[in-house]
Scaffold this motif. Structure first.
Motif, PDB file in Angstrom:
ATOM      1  N   ASP A   1    -112.653  -5.554 194.725  1.00 41.42           N
ATOM      2  CA  ASP A   1    -112.901  -6.220 196.004  1.00 41.42           C
ATOM      3  C   ASP A   1    -111.607  -6.572 196.724  1.00 41.42           C
ATOM      4  O   ASP A   1    -111.581  -6.660 197.955  1.00 41.42           O
ATOM      5  CB  ASP A   1    -113.716  -7.496 195.799  1.00 41.42           C
ATOM      6  CG  ASP A   1    -115.144  -7.223 195.361  1.00 41.42           C
ATOM      7  OD1 ASP A   1    -115.602  -6.074 195.528  1.00 41.42           O
ATOM      8  OD2 ASP A   1    -115.783  -8.156 194.830  1.00 41.42           O
ATOM      9  N   ARG A   2    -110.529  -6.802 195.966  1.00 38.92           N
ATOM     10  CA  ARG A   2    -109.257  -7.206 196.577  1.00 38.92           C
ATOM     11  C   ARG A   2    -108.234  -6.085 196.598  1.00 38.92           C
ATOM     12  O   ARG A   2    -107.085  -6.307 196.988  1.00 38.92           O
ATOM     13  CB  ARG A   2    -108.672  -8.423 195.835  1.00 38.92           C
ATOM     14  CG  ARG A   2    -109.566  -9.653 195.832  1.00 38.92           C
ATOM     15  CD  ARG A   2    -110.095  -9.977 197.219  1.00 38.92           C
ATOM     16  NE  ARG A   2    -109.021 -10.241 198.185  1.00 38.92           N
ATOM     17  CZ  ARG A   2    -109.189 -10.211 199.500  1.00 38.92           C
ATOM     18  NH1 ARG A   2    -110.374  -9.896 200.024  1.00 38.92           N
ATOM     19  NH2 ARG A   2    -108.176 -10.459 200.301  1.00 38.92           N
ATOM     20  N   ALA A   3    -108.607  -4.879 196.201  1.00 39.09           N
ATOM     21  CA  ALA A   3    -107.696  -3.734 196.307  1.00 39.09           C
ATOM     22  C   ALA A   3    -107.333  -3.522 197.767  1.00 39.09           C
ATOM     23  O   ALA A   3    -108.179  -3.636 198.665  1.00 39.09           O
ATOM     24  CB  ALA A   3    -108.353  -2.479 195.738  1.00 39.09           C
ATOM     25  N   ASP A   4    -106.056  -3.243 198.025  1.00 35.30           N
ATOM     26  CA  ASP A   4    -105.554  -3.017 199.391  1.00 35.30           C
ATOM     27  C   ASP A   4    -105.794  -4.227 200.292  1.00 35.30           C
ATOM     28  O   ASP A   4    -106.100  -4.092 201.483  1.00 35.30           O
ATOM     29  CB  ASP A   4    -106.194  -1.769 200.008  1.00 35.30           C
ATOM     30  CG  ASP A   4    -105.754  -0.486 199.320  1.00 35.30           C
ATOM     31  OD1 ASP A   4    -104.694  -0.490 198.676  1.00 35.30           O
ATOM     32  OD2 ASP A   4    -106.475   0.518 199.418  1.00 35.30           O
ATOM     33  N   HIS A   5    -105.659  -5.409 199.715  1.00 30.12           N
ATOM     34  CA  HIS A   5    -105.774  -6.638 200.495  1.00 30.12           C
ATOM     35  C   HIS A   5    -104.789  -7.672 199.971  1.00 30.12           C
ATOM     36  O   HIS A   5    -104.389  -7.643 198.806  1.00 30.12           O
ATOM     37  CB  HIS A   5    -107.190  -7.224 200.415  1.00 30.12           C
ATOM     38  CG  HIS A   5    -108.204  -6.481 201.224  1.00 30.12           C
ATOM     39  ND1 HIS A   5    -108.238  -6.512 202.606  1.00 30.12           N
ATOM     40  CD2 HIS A   5    -109.216  -5.666 200.847  1.00 30.12           C
ATOM     41  CE1 HIS A   5    -109.240  -5.766 203.041  1.00 30.12           C
ATOM     42  NE2 HIS A   5    -109.845  -5.235 201.991  1.00 30.12           N
ATOM     43  N   VAL A   6    -104.421  -8.607 200.862  1.00 30.58           N
ATOM     44  CA  VAL A   6    -103.630  -9.773 200.484  1.00 30.58           C
ATOM     45  C   VAL A   6    -104.574 -10.962 200.359  1.00 30.58           C
ATOM     46  O   VAL A   6    -105.401 -11.202 201.234  1.00 30.58           O
ATOM     47  CB  VAL A   6    -102.550 -10.075 201.544  1.00 30.58           C
ATOM     48  CG1 VAL A   6    -101.866 -11.411 201.256  1.00 30.58           C
ATOM     49  CG2 VAL A   6    -101.527  -8.952 201.609  1.00 30.58           C
TER      50      VAL A   6
END
Length: 281
Positions: free
Chosen positions: A103-108
């Motif tokens: 869910d948090r891949a490629d996110h800050v």
């Protein structure tokens, strides 16, 4: 530019593969981050923005949690840029962050929202420290407090270690080999690998095969020899460009300097062996 590494203590090593301190006093700093594992970064100086493979940009936060990457991500920072970070193992992500890595891949993720006043107090303390060793000394108790409060189940820890060994085995990485050694259904394995690693086993096979190839080229192996791991040379070029932001030909003198260090630094990343400061494993 300065980038230094420090190994964690034996207690912290199951959760963090390496600590690092980056400093660059330029008024603006730009670079390309390879597709990486989860990171916790304390922005000691500077702020910026990172562009992810899906085309969206996200600003940095004072405590910046980067999810696992699915591709290379260009970034720019208004300097001076000083950053203390921890490269998380999959179990470390599960204990410290808790959210699904997929869910948090490629996110800050804003670490201040996750860690609250305790995290912000640590950030302020780190900003007053000069050496990497002293930063590690104050960060490790913070990490241990959180992992003790949020333990990962033993069977999940076992799965994460099996995945790490699968991705570092000599020779080709094959998903069938992973499924064969875990006493779970393929559906269960895929669900848990997504949760802790940010993608399904087939994607990890592709990602880490390419990063391994990029490291081989960056450390001097001819691209023609590395190409045997791919369908053909064109496939290798496209995969390396996607996951590192460079072509095989530029994984040398023209390479982003931070990328060069992290590709050549064997301790950097989830796949690093559990080696402790006294040299034991």
């Amino acid at each position: 530019m300065q980038l230094n590494f420090a190994l964690p203590s034996a207690e912290v090593a199951p959760f963090v593969s390496v600590f690092y301190l980056f400093r660059d006093d330029s008024p603006q700093f730009e670079g390309i981050e390879r597709a990486d594992v989860g990171q916790i970064r304390f922005m000691l100086k500077g702020e910026g923005v990172i562009a992810f493979p899906g085309g969206h940009e996200e600003p940095s936060t004072p405590i910046m949690i980067n999810g696992p990457g699915t591709g290379a991500s260009p970034y720019r920072v208004n300097g001076p840029f000083h950053c203390f970070g921890a490269s998380l193992r999959a179990v470390g992500w599960g204990s410290l962050v808790g959210m699904s890595a997929a869910d948090r891949a490629d996110h800050v993720t804003d670490g201040a929202l996750l860690f609250g006043e305790e995290g912000l107090a640590l950030l302020e303390r780190l900003r007053g420290i000069e050496t990497l060793a002293d930063m590690v000394a104050v960060a490790e108790p913070f990490i241990l407090n959180h992992v003790r409060r949020n333990p990962v189940p033993d069977d999940h820890r076992h799965l994460c270690e099996v995945v790490r060994q699968w991705l570092t085995q000599p020779g080709p990485i094959r998903v069938a080999d992973l499924f064969a050694v875990l006493p779970m259904s393929e559906r269960q394995v895929t669900r848990l690998v997504n949760r802790y690693y940010g993608g399904p086993p087939k994607f990890l096979e592709r990602k880490f095969r390419t990063l391994r190839a990029a490291t081989e080229i960056a450390t001097g192996r001819p691209p023609s020899e590395v190409a045997v791991h791919f369908y053909d040379q064109s496939h290798m070029i496209n995969e390396i460009r996607h996951f590192t932001g460079h072509t095989p030909g530029s994984l040398g003198a023209q390479m982003d300097p931070v990328l060069a260090i992290t590709l050549r630094e064997e301790r950097f990343g989830e796949l690093a062996p559990l080696v402790f400061p006294n040299g034991s494993e």
